[in-house]
Design a protein around this motif. Structure first.
Motif, short mmCIF file in Angstrom:
data_model
loop_
_atom_site.label_atom_id
_atom_site.label_comp_id
_atom_site.label_asym_id
_atom_site.label_seq_id
_atom_site.Cartn_x
_atom_site.Cartn_y
_atom_site.Cartn_z
N ALA A 79 0.78 -1.30 -0.04
CA ALA A 79 -0.02 -0.07 -0.07
C ALA A 79 0.83 1.21 -0.05
N ARG A 80 2.12 1.25 0.78
CA ARG A 80 2.91 2.25 0.80
C ARG A 80 3.59 2.70 -0.74
N LEU A 81 3.95 1.47 -1.33
CA LEU A 81 4.30 1.71 -2.64
C LEU A 81 3.49 2.24 -3.68
N ALA A 82 2.21 1.53 -3.53
CA ALA A 82 1.08 2.15 -4.40
C ALA A 82 0.74 3.69 -4.27
N GLU A 83 0.86 3.90 -2.85
CA GLU A 83 0.51 5.44 -2.75
C GLU A 83 1.84 6.23 -3.26
N TRP A 84 2.94 5.70 -3.04
CA TRP A 84 4.22 6.40 -3.55
C TRP A 84 4.40 6.58 -5.13
N ILE A 85 3.99 5.39 -5.69
CA ILE A 85 3.92 5.44 -7.18
C ILE A 85 2.68 6.72 -7.70
N THR A 86 1.74 6.91 -7.00
CA THR A 86 0.76 7.86 -7.46
C THR A 86 0.54 9.05 -6.61
N ASN A 87 1.74 9.41 -5.85
CA ASN A 87 1.89 10.88 -5.32
C ASN A 87 2.07 12.13 -6.12
N GLU A 88 1.88 13.11 -5.65
CA GLU A 88 1.92 14.41 -6.59
C GLU A 88 3.20 14.28 -7.19
N SER A 89 4.32 14.23 -6.56
CA SER A 89 5.70 14.40 -7.14
C SER A 89 5.92 13.26 -8.30
N ASN A 90 5.40 11.96 -8.08
CA ASN A 90 5.63 11.08 -9.08
C ASN A 90 4.47 11.07 -10.15
N GLN A 91 3.46 11.58 -10.05
CA GLN A 91 2.70 11.84 -11.36
C GLN A 91 2.94 13.14 -12.27
N ARG A 92 3.91 14.16 -11.39
CA ARG A 92 4.50 15.22 -12.20
C ARG A 92 5.71 14.58 -12.98
N LEU A 93 6.37 13.55 -12.35
CA LEU A 93 7.25 12.99 -12.97
C LEU A 93 6.68 11.97 -14.24
N ARG A 94 5.87 11.39 -13.81
CA ARG A 94 5.30 10.83 -15.00
C ARG A 94 4.28 11.53 -16.34
N PHE A 95 4.09 12.67 -15.83
CA PHE A 95 3.88 13.58 -17.21
C PHE A 95 5.06 14.26 -17.74
N GLU A 96 6.27 14.35 -16.99
CA GLU A 96 7.36 14.88 -17.61
C GLU A 96 7.95 13.79 -18.44
N LEU A 97 7.99 12.36 -17.97
CA LEU A 97 8.61 11.44 -18.78
C LEU A 97 7.76 10.83 -19.93
N ARG A 98 6.66 10.73 -19.47
CA ARG A 98 5.61 9.79 -20.40
C ARG A 98 4.38 10.75 -20.84
N GLY A 99 4.49 12.03 -20.43
CA GLY A 99 3.35 12.83 -21.07
C GLY A 99 1.82 12.45 -20.62
N GLN A 100 1.81 11.84 -19.53
CA GLN A 100 0.42 11.20 -18.94
C GLN A 100 -0.13 12.30 -18.15
N GLY A 101 -1.46 12.44 -18.39
CA GLY A 101 -2.05 13.63 -17.54
C GLY A 101 -2.51 13.09 -16.02
N PRO A 102 -1.95 13.87 -15.09
CA PRO A 102 -2.16 13.47 -13.61
C PRO A 102 -3.51 13.46 -13.03
N SER A 103 -3.87 12.50 -12.22
CA SER A 103 -5.16 12.64 -11.41
C SER A 103 -5.00 13.58 -10.25
N ASN A 104 -3.84 13.64 -9.61
CA ASN A 104 -3.54 14.58 -8.69
C ASN A 104 -3.85 15.97 -8.84
N ILE A 105 -4.66 16.58 -8.14
CA ILE A 105 -5.19 17.84 -8.13
C ILE A 105 -4.13 18.90 -8.44
N GLN A 106 -3.13 19.20 -7.50
CA GLN A 106 -2.08 19.87 -7.54
C GLN A 106 -1.25 19.69 -8.88
#
Length: 411
Positions: A317-344
């Motif tokens: 659960a900690r890893l799942a939350e880490w993968i989906t946190n704000e910082s890593n959703q920003r990283l996902r957008f930066e590297l993969r161009g995928q749109g975040p679900s995290n509001i910030q």
């Protein structure tokens, strides 16, 4: 005097004994935790491997000293993750990425437990993403993206913003240029585009497993055969071809394809090929029964799930939350161009400036959250591929639609 000294000596001994006991009670338990080996298997899209390895590294750095981690990545398509996982839950991944339409079945089968810190996850993510990760109001997974939809990519060297409003106009231009506009008719996910805004319906029954479908309707302003005839007309154009997503990208790169329907996962590769000529927009209209009809789309989110049978549920659960946190959703957008679900992350200037994300948002007005049962996919794909080939057997279109609905609606 001796008696006084004796009691003094006894008091000192008691203090020393108490201190020793306290020291034993307060001995750091971290040594025990740090010796624990936590082995976690993660399933994710093949294209995400480099990104996930970065995320795993930061996770292990953050929790360094609390456990010895052995995180194993295995490529697994998000689209059929449920089917693979439910074959053997106990042997499945601890953490896995999947498309949101699978969440109800996974929860019903006992593959997912409700998320413990649901209030925090709900507050951090877009309401639509939270809804997509929930069953009957209970959160069962961690939102990862809010961009699992599709729209139109086009090369601005060939098309103007006015041109891409009409599929027929685009096909004319492609034919003149001896190039192609493509769409994947082997995937029912994309084929929904033609039926979605017609008044013909598809969806889940109350059992959450089987479908209802009226795509063969002979009543109403637009009938099933009208949509099929429109598809046949599109397929007959020399400027059109049904191509898979992989073939679409290859055609973009070699110059044979100048427009196509896809999602944000291809944004960076298409930008690399087309550069400043990259254009993106909502899906165009297509001519159906003599009138322009706006193409629809399925929408959805990618989610991260935690296997209810994981041997390390809290760390998973900690890893799942880490993968989906704000910082890593920003990283996902930066590297993969995928749109975040995290509001910030979604509200960041970088995301807001994305051509692909803007097109997805424009298409969202004509999209529907994907909620169909497993028997939807193959019959629709078989029907659409026959249309793409021009219905070579000449079989009755109405009969084919009747068969499609029968198979899609099967119990």
């Amino acid at each position: 005097m001796k008696k006084k000294n004796f009691f003094l000596f006894l008091s000192i001994c008691m203090l020393l004994l108490t201190a020793a006991c306290t020291k034993q009670e307060q001995a750091p338990t971290s040594s025990e935790v740090s010796n624990e080996t936590v082995a976690l298997t993660v399933w994710g899209a093949q294209e995400d491997e480099a990104l996930l390895q970065k995320i795993f590294a930061s996770f292990q750095e953050h929790y360094a000293g609390e456990a010895h981690f052995q995180i194993t990545y295995q490529p697994q398509s998000e689209s059929n993750c449920k089917d693979i996982l439910l074959e053997n839950l106990e042997a499945g991944a601890d953490v896995f990425a999947f498309a949101d339409d699978q969440v109800a079945a996974l929860a019903a089968a006992g593959g997912l437990d409700p998320v413990e810190n649901a209030a925090t996850i709900q507050a951090d993510n877009l309401p639509a993403a939270v809804e997509a990760a929930s069953v009957a109001g209970t959160l069962y997974a961690y939102p990862l993206t809010a961009d699992n939809g599709y729209f139109l990519y086009y090369n601005k060297a060939y098309f103007s913003e006015e041109d891409v409003k009409s599929l027929e106009r685009m096909l004319e231009i492609a034919q003149e240029a001896e190039r192609l506009v493509v769409m994947d008719w082997s995937s029912a996910w994309y084929v929904y585009s033609f039926f979605g805004n017609t008044g013909l319906t598809i969806g889940l029954n109350e059992d959450g497993l089987t479908n209802y479908c009226t795509w063969n309707s002979t009543d109403g302003p637009i009938r099933g055969v009208d949509v099929a005839q429109a598809m046949l007309s599109i397929a007959a154009s020399p400027g059109f071809a049904s191509k898979t997503d992989t073939e679409f990208l290859s055609g973009v790169q070699d110059g044979s394809i100048i427009a196509g329907v896809s999602g944000v996962w291809n944004a960076m590769a298409i930008e690399e090929a087309w550069g400043d000529n990259l254009g993106a927009a909502k899906l165009p209209t297509y001519s159906c029964k003599g009138q322009p009809l706006q193409m629809a789309s399925f929408s959805g989110c990618k989610l991260i799930g935690v296997n209810a049978y994981s041997q390390h549920p809290k760390w998973a659960a900690r890893l799942a939350e880490w993968i989906t946190n704000e910082s890593n959703q920003r990283l996902r957008f930066e590297l993969r161009g995928q749109g975040p679900s995290n509001i910030q992350a979604a509200n960041s200037s970088e995301v807001q400036a994305s051509t692909a994300i803007a097109a997805l948002l424009a298409q969202s007005e004509f999209s529907q959250l994907q909620r169909v049962g497993g028997k939807f996919w193959d019959p629709v794909a078989a029907f659409a591929l026959n249309m793409a080939q021009g219905n070579p057997s000449g079989a009755s279109i109405q009969a084919q639609l009747d068969r499609l609905v029968e198979d899609v609606s099967a119990r």
